[in-house]
Design an enzyme around this catalytic site. Sequence first.
Site, PDB file in Angstrom:
ATOM      1  N   HIS A 177       9.581  -0.574  -0.716  1.00 53.54           N
ATOM      2  CA  HIS A 177       8.431   0.245  -1.133  1.00 53.54           C
ATOM      3  C   HIS A 177       7.911  -0.205  -2.509  1.00 53.54           C
ATOM      4  CE1 HIS A 177       6.369   4.405  -0.649  1.00 53.54           C
ATOM      5  NE2 HIS A 177       5.612   3.610  -1.421  1.00 53.54           N
ATOM      6  N   ARG A 212       2.964   3.881   5.619  1.00 47.83           N
ATOM      7  CA  ARG A 212       4.129   4.766   5.566  1.00 47.83           C
ATOM      8  C   ARG A 212       5.051   4.432   6.741  1.00 47.83           C
ATOM      9  NH1 ARG A 212       3.437   5.485   0.942  1.00 47.83           N
ATOM     10  NH2 ARG A 212       2.995   7.432  -0.144  1.00 47.83           N
TER      11      ARG A 212
HETATM   12  P1  NDP Z   1      -7.682   6.472   1.222  1.00 46.05           P
HETATM   13  O1  NDP Z   1      -7.588   7.924   1.505  1.00 46.05           O
HETATM   14  O2  NDP Z   1      -8.569   6.019   0.110  1.00 46.05           O
HETATM   15  O3  NDP Z   1      -8.169   5.685   2.525  1.00 46.05           O
HETATM   16  C1  NDP Z   1      -7.690   6.020   3.791  1.00 46.05           C
HETATM   17  C2  NDP Z   1      -8.401   5.153   4.836  1.00 46.05           C
HETATM   18  O4  NDP Z   1      -7.761   5.396   6.103  1.00 46.05           O
HETATM   19  C3  NDP Z   1      -9.862   5.505   5.010  1.00 46.05           C
HETATM   20  O5  NDP Z   1     -10.603   4.338   5.282  1.00 46.05           O
HETATM   21  C4  NDP Z   1      -9.849   6.421   6.225  1.00 46.05           C
HETATM   22  O6  NDP Z   1     -11.024   6.396   6.998  1.00 46.05           O
HETATM   23  C5  NDP Z   1      -8.744   5.788   7.035  1.00 46.05           C
HETATM   24  N1  NDP Z   1      -8.208   6.764   7.995  1.00 46.05           N
HETATM   25  C6  NDP Z   1      -7.632   7.949   7.742  1.00 46.05           C
HETATM   26  N2  NDP Z   1      -7.304   8.574   8.894  1.00 46.05           N
HETATM   27  C7  NDP Z   1      -7.702   7.753   9.888  1.00 46.05           C
HETATM   28  C8  NDP Z   1      -7.676   7.840  11.295  1.00 46.05           C
HETATM   29  N3  NDP Z   1      -7.178   8.916  11.922  1.00 46.05           N
HETATM   30  N4  NDP Z   1      -8.181   6.815  12.001  1.00 46.05           N
HETATM   31  C9  NDP Z   1      -8.721   5.738  11.386  1.00 46.05           C
HETATM   32  N5  NDP Z   1      -8.792   5.586  10.055  1.00 46.05           N
HETATM   33  C10 NDP Z   1      -8.282   6.597   9.312  1.00 46.05           C
HETATM   34  O7  NDP Z   1      -6.178   5.968   0.998  1.00 46.05           O
HETATM   35  P2  NDP Z   1      -5.668   4.755   0.080  1.00 46.05           P
HETATM   36  O8  NDP Z   1      -6.406   3.531   0.491  1.00 46.05           O
HETATM   37  O9  NDP Z   1      -5.672   5.139  -1.347  1.00 46.05           O
HETATM   38  O10 NDP Z   1      -4.135   4.688   0.515  1.00 46.05           O
HETATM   39  C11 NDP Z   1      -3.771   4.483   1.862  1.00 46.05           C
HETATM   40  C12 NDP Z   1      -2.267   4.680   2.025  1.00 46.05           C
HETATM   41  O11 NDP Z   1      -1.544   3.560   1.504  1.00 46.05           O
HETATM   42  C13 NDP Z   1      -1.644   5.851   1.260  1.00 46.05           C
HETATM   43  O12 NDP Z   1      -1.894   7.073   1.914  1.00 46.05           O
HETATM   44  C14 NDP Z   1      -0.178   5.491   1.267  1.00 46.05           C
HETATM   45  O13 NDP Z   1       0.421   5.986   2.456  1.00 46.05           O
HETATM   46  C15 NDP Z   1      -0.193   3.964   1.309  1.00 46.05           C
HETATM   47  N6  NDP Z   1       0.295   3.405   0.048  1.00 46.05           N
HETATM   48  C16 NDP Z   1       1.425   2.601   0.063  1.00 46.05           C
HETATM   49  C17 NDP Z   1       1.902   2.052  -1.084  1.00 46.05           C
HETATM   50  C18 NDP Z   1       3.054   1.107  -1.084  1.00 46.05           C
HETATM   51  O14 NDP Z   1       3.513   0.713  -2.158  1.00 46.05           O
HETATM   52  N7  NDP Z   1       3.524   0.682   0.068  1.00 46.05           N
HETATM   53  C19 NDP Z   1       1.260   2.318  -2.391  1.00 46.05           C
HETATM   54  C20 NDP Z   1       0.078   3.113  -2.298  1.00 46.05           C
HETATM   55  C21 NDP Z   1      -0.376   3.646  -1.116  1.00 46.05           C
HETATM   56  P3  NDP Z   1     -12.449   6.850   6.381  1.00 46.05           P
HETATM   57  O15 NDP Z   1     -12.874   5.672   5.536  1.00 46.05           O
HETATM   58  O16 NDP Z   1     -13.299   7.034   7.571  1.00 46.05           O
HETATM   59  O17 NDP Z   1     -12.177   8.101   5.585  1.00 46.05           O
HETATM   60  C1  OXD Z   2       2.371   5.427  -2.601  1.00 47.36           C
HETATM   61  C2  OXD Z   2       2.234   5.023  -3.992  1.00 47.36           C
HETATM   62  O1  OXD Z   2       1.619   6.297  -2.140  1.00 47.36           O
HETATM   63  O2  OXD Z   2       3.132   4.292  -4.493  1.00 47.36           O
HETATM   64  O3  OXD Z   2       3.240   4.863  -1.904  1.00 47.36           O
HETATM   65  O4  OXD Z   2       1.246   5.381  -4.639  1.00 47.36           O
END
Ligand code: NDP
Ligand code: OXD
Length: 308
Positions: free
Chosen positions: A271, A223
């Site tokens: 994005h 993000r």
């Molecule tokens: P998940 O919730 O499946 O995974 C999040 C990961 O981040 C987990 O491994 C979690 O750790 C880790 N995490 C969360 N908080 C912390 C912290 N404080 N310190 C260290 N690690 C942390 O999310 P997704 O993989 O599904 O998606 C991740 C992000 O990708 C979304 O929230 C979104 O912002 C972004 N995204 C962007 C897109 C784009 O087109 N650019 C499209 C889709 C998503 P733990 O394993 O310990 O829980």
């Molecule tokens: C996001 C998505 O979270 O496209 O950015 O799913």
Amino acid sequence: MAILFVSDIDDPVAWRRELEKRLGPLDFRVWPEIGDPAEIDVALVWRPPRGLLASLPSLRAILALSAGIETLLEDPTLPDVPLCRMVDESLVVTMREFVLAAVLLYHRDLDRYEAQQRRAVWRMRPPRPASATRVGVMGLGALGRPVAETLRDFGFAVRGWSRTPREIEGIACFAGRASLAAFAGGCDVLVNLLPLTPETEGILNAGLFAALPRGAVVINVGRGRHLVDADLIDAVDSGHLRGALLDVFRDEPLPEDHPFWRRPHIRVTPHVAAYTLPESAAEVVAENLRRLSEGRPLLHVVDRMRGY
Ligand code: NDP
Ligand code: OXD
């Protein structure tokens, strides 16, 4: 069951078609043609207007069309019903492709050849093995983990960072804030795939950049608010960072006068790293609608305390 679809980027016709293929005819309403708000049971949403969900008195669940749900959690009027985020193979496949392409761009020096071309310079740079490039993935969740595994399978030296300890074959895993600098010290390419939470906001900052080796690259597909924009510009201008590829921004669309558009070592994409395709993602939404009507627990419910 009445479903309200709210999104200015997703196609309501395709979503309705894919859901009806799985569930039969639906009462499917597309914002702002909402009808009687009291009839809406479920909201299927991407960044709905603040306060809209609170105006639906019979709402039983919020199903996000996106993986990231921070804008929903930031709405102080968000109703206290289950909020489910999107977890789907179409997001995984597209995110894997995007990050692999971005890492290869730097690994194979395409940024440097582009700069050479502008000066009509013919200079070959011998390729290095993938194992010579160390890639760190922040976030090892539904997207970060398969991305890290894809990079590992491609031969890169991969490390990952998460909140709780993880074990993934062939990937050096780090967990928690205390290990962040040690993790960063071994990243020629840093990929951010964290969710945006109060703990992760601003995490891509001067301190983290200083911990990266000189000449490292930052790829932000998490993000925009993970990144402190001015710190990135300083780190690139000083030559400490080789460059950055940014897919997400504090304000989207990225304002026309933002310096990122014109900085030579900063790449901007709108994005697009990952896409939710209704042909595949309708499956998990349909399953949650079935579960809701049968009173069973929903899939991928967000932990509101944790923020993801
Ligand atoms: P998940 O919730 O499946 O995974 C999040 C990961 O981040 C987990 O491994 C979690 O750790 C880790 N995490 C969360 N908080 C912390 C912290 N404080 N310190 C260290 N690690 C942390 O999310 P997704 O993989 O599904 O998606 C991740 C992000 O990708 C979304 O929230 C979104 O912002 C972004 N995204 C962007 C897109 C784009 O087109 N650019 C499209 C889709 C998503 P733990 O394993 O310990 O829980
Ligand atoms: C996001 C998505 O979270 O496209 O950015 O799913």
